[in-house]
Design a protein around this motif. Sequence first.
Motif, short mmCIF file in Angstrom:
data_model
loop_
_atom_site.label_atom_id
_atom_site.label_comp_id
_atom_site.label_asym_id
_atom_site.label_seq_id
_atom_site.Cartn_x
_atom_site.Cartn_y
_atom_site.Cartn_z
N SER A 69 0.79 -1.23 0.00
CA SER A 69 0.00 0.00 0.00
C SER A 69 0.82 1.27 0.00
O SER A 69 0.26 2.36 -0.11
CB SER A 69 -0.93 0.01 1.22
OG SER A 69 -1.74 -1.14 1.26
N ALA A 72 3.04 5.82 2.99
CA ALA A 72 2.08 6.64 3.74
C ALA A 72 1.11 5.78 4.53
O ALA A 72 0.87 6.03 5.72
CB ALA A 72 1.33 7.57 2.78
N VAL A 73 0.54 4.78 3.89
CA VAL A 73 -0.40 3.88 4.56
C VAL A 73 0.31 3.15 5.70
O VAL A 73 -0.24 3.01 6.81
CB VAL A 73 -1.01 2.88 3.56
CG1 VAL A 73 -1.81 1.81 4.30
CG2 VAL A 73 -1.90 3.61 2.56
N ASN A 76 1.00 5.56 8.61
CA ASN A 76 -0.25 5.89 9.30
C ASN A 76 -0.74 4.73 10.17
O ASN A 76 -1.26 4.95 11.27
CB ASN A 76 -1.32 6.30 8.31
CG ASN A 76 -1.05 7.66 7.67
OD1 ASN A 76 -0.25 8.44 8.19
ND2 ASN A 76 -1.69 7.94 6.56
N ASN A 170 -2.03 10.40 1.72
CA ASN A 170 -1.73 9.17 0.97
C ASN A 170 -1.14 9.47 -0.40
O ASN A 170 -1.77 9.28 -1.44
CB ASN A 170 -2.99 8.31 0.84
CG ASN A 170 -2.66 6.93 0.31
OD1 ASN A 170 -1.50 6.52 0.28
ND2 ASN A 170 -3.67 6.21 -0.12
N GLN A 175 5.50 12.06 1.15
CA GLN A 175 4.42 12.28 2.11
C GLN A 175 4.95 12.71 3.47
O GLN A 175 4.22 13.34 4.26
CB GLN A 175 3.56 11.02 2.24
CG GLN A 175 4.20 9.83 2.90
CD GLN A 175 5.22 9.11 2.04
OE1 GLN A 175 6.26 8.73 2.55
NE2 GLN A 175 4.94 8.92 0.75
#
Length: 259
Positions: A69, A72-73, A76, A170, A175
Amino acid sequence: MKSLVSIITPLYNSEAFILETINSVIQQSYRPWELLLIDDGSTDDTLKIIQPYLDKYSNIKLLKNKINSGAAVSRNKGIYAATGDYIAFLDADDLWKPNKLEVQIRFMETNNCDVCFSSYEHIDEAGHALNKFSKALKELSYTKLLKSNYIGNLTGIYNAKRLGKVISPNLRKRQDWLLWLAAIKKSSKPALGITESLAYYRVRKNSISANKWELIKHNYLVYHKGLGFSKMTSIYLMGVFFKEHFFVKSKQIQAKGER
């Protein structure tokens, strides 16, 4: 009682460097900390390599994305799972010096600081010094950070107890820049930099920082998609970025002997 620091480390096919990275956290003079490793669908031996650390250390934890993914994912996911008063970031190929957290947390508490970063040194893929030093600005406003990313993500820490959990938009690349912009904006105070070098940034042959054209493309996306500026405003800010990055920020990167 000392504040807990949550360290966020995304993983993707990181078998070549992850042991050095984890060991640089274990060797920290500061306690307590938790290390959240987020695997983004690794297909190499990354998970096999880190398993002994997961078995031995209760403060090293593994989270997994169901599918690949992006950073960023992954970041997070780690941020949402973090339980620390402070949140720090360390990519799976970078290294911290043993006093990194101790120096930085003491500095943040002494200076009532919400966002902090430091200088760092550059190494190659084999871990050899590249004789380059990225010097942290002593103070960094939102407006200044908008011109170019002056925060080395491997050195950045924010106070989650005061700011809450600041997450990454995202985007596949850059990011981290958007995260630090959001953190400073939320703080309403400038970020503070420590001029002492506290980490080692590994320069990879296929990294975005090694490819200037890719850097330019993804920086435009930061302005246009990440921050929602119009195309014209984004192009204007790219002109500002060119000036800042190639004529101002370049002065931050010095040979070791010039410090």
